[in-house]
Design a protein around this motif. Structure first.
Motif, short mmCIF file in Angstrom:
data_model
loop_
_atom_site.label_atom_id
_atom_site.label_comp_id
_atom_site.label_asym_id
_atom_site.label_seq_id
_atom_site.Cartn_x
_atom_site.Cartn_y
_atom_site.Cartn_z
N ARG A 381 0.84 -1.19 0.00
CA ARG A 381 0.00 0.00 0.00
C ARG A 381 0.88 1.25 0.00
NH1 ARG A 381 -5.25 1.21 0.62
NH2 ARG A 381 -5.74 3.27 1.49
N PRO A 382 0.64 2.20 -0.90
CA PRO A 382 1.48 3.39 -0.98
C PRO A 382 1.42 4.23 0.30
CG PRO A 382 0.13 3.17 -2.95
CD PRO A 382 -0.39 2.17 -1.94
N GLY A 383 2.54 4.92 0.53
CA GLY A 383 2.61 5.87 1.64
C GLY A 383 3.05 7.22 1.12
N SER A 384 3.74 7.96 1.96
CA SER A 384 4.17 9.30 1.58
C SER A 384 5.68 9.40 1.40
CB SER A 384 3.72 10.30 2.65
OG SER A 384 4.28 9.95 3.92
N GLY A 385 6.37 8.26 1.40
CA GLY A 385 7.82 8.28 1.30
C GLY A 385 8.34 8.61 -0.09
#
Length: 396
Positions: A381-385
């Motif tokens: 799941r994508p994050g903000s990194g």
């Protein structure tokens, strides 16, 4: 527009159906690829999956019998084989082969993350202007008199699929040695690839021609001799090979990187179903056409509808092979198929759908009455990194 007639189940009938109803939207005469569309074909390919030797042979181009590439990518691209399912399918494979194969699955996921964050900005050079050759390439960049280029372009246009090594040859030849507009080459490849997705195709071209890294991949003869030696042996230009040496092109000029690559929110959609009302149908898109589509699985008793986006297809001018592959998949699903603008064709219908990491999907979804939204089956799941480096992202 009324619902299109049912798609026949046999291949000649599918080709005729595409020719009749979609032939005005294709870039070539509709024909069937050796790779068949549909969940049954995807399941059979997964059941036969054996990645033993994959690490050593994944880049082999010829002979075909020696290739290690799996050919699953068209089914992954259309959601017939979700990435988490394929990931688990190789759990018992030899360690080195399992690691390399899963690394390629992560690349597909990484491309989706980048595309979900950047959208159509991925069509612009990420960090570097394309390099220019010291000596202009004369004529067609994919020369038909060079077997290494003629064989790969023929497979692209007749089969709609290439091993990754051959894709890199064509991209490097087009954008680095010949110095042509890399985006035009990427669009031409996208038209024909059964697994063509804006995410993986655009990012792959950016990496190969150096607009992502400043280090272009230099296609030359030694790669052909290593990956498809019979092509060099049969080449009439072997004694005066036009690709004998690496292309004399340096890194392109540095450009300001899109700040969103360094960090920022990536829209990943809901992490659990969001139900606001009672849907009357399930809306399917080309990103998720498998039996395991979350919305389809959650509403098995509802009719499913697929809209062939006529304005989009008129702009893209895809190969007829891609549309035959798609039609075979739709025929097996037995869904209602319409042709036109999705906002018009689906107006007034309360819908269930699976959230999709494609900017165009979100634009179209905003115009529809989505009363039940289901999560996308992310591998990660994508994050903000940061998304600046695949290798760094993959190690997280």
């Amino acid at each position: 527009m009324p619902t299109l007639p049912a798609i026949p189940s046999e291949r000649p009938g599918v080709v005729a159906w595409v020719r009749t109803h979609l032939g005005h939207l294709t870039c070539d005469e509709p024909a069937a690829s050796p790779l068949r569309g549909g969940q049954s074909a995807a399941d059979a390919a997964l059941a036969a999956l054996d990645v033993s030797g994959y690490a050593a042979r994944r880049s082999t181009v010829l002979p075909e019998s020696a290739r290690g590439a799996t050919g699953l990518s068209p089914y992954i691209r259309h959601g017939l084989l979700p990435l988490p399912v394929v990931w688990e399918a190789v759990a018992d494979a030899p360690h080195r082969d399992r690691a390399k194969f899963r690394d390629e699955l992560l690349w597909q996921e990484y491309a989706r993350h980048v595309y979900a964050r950047l959208g159509r900005a991925l069509r612009r050079p990420l960090r570097y202007a394309p390099p220019l050759p010291e000596v202009p390439w004369d004529g067609e960049p994919w020369r038909p008199d060079l077997p290494c280029l003629a064989t790969t372009t023929a497979e692209l246009r007749e089969k709609g699929w290439l091993v990754n090594q051959a894709r890199m040859w064509l991209a490097s030849q087009h954008g680095v040695r010949a110095g042509r507009d890399w985006l035009e080459g990427a669009d031409e490849m996208y038209r024909h690839l059964l697994d063509g997705s804006p995410a993986a195709n655009l990012l792959g071209w950016q990496w190969t021609v150096g607009t992502a890294t400043g280090r272009p991949y230099g296609f030359s003869r030694w790669q052909v001799e290593r990956r498809a030696p019979q092509l060099c042996r049969a080449c009439p230009l072997s004694a005066a090979c036009p690709v004998e040496d690496r292309p004399a092109a340096g890194a392109g000029a540095a450009l300001p990187a899109d700040p969103r690559l360094s960090g920022g929110a990536t829209d990943a959609g809901p992490d659990e179903p969001v139900v606001l009302g009672a849907p009357e149908a399930v809306w399917l898109t080309a990103e998720s056409l498998g039996d395991a589509d979350p919305a389809l699985a959650a509403h098995p008793d509802l009719p499913a509808v697929f809209v062939l986006d006529e304005p989009l297809l008129a702009r893209l001018r895809l190969s007829g092979k891609r549309l035959v592959f798609l039609a075979e998949t739709l025929a097996e699903l037995g869904v209602e198929v319409r042709l036109g603008d999705p906002a018009v064709e689906l107006a007034g219908r309360p819908l269930a759908a699976t959230w999709t990491p494609v900017p165009g999907w979100k634009h179209r979804a905003a115009a529809l009455d989505l009363v039940a939204l289901h999560p996308w089956p992310w591998l990660r799941r994508p994050g903000s990194g940061s998304l600046q480096s695949f290798s760094t992202w993959a190690r997280r």
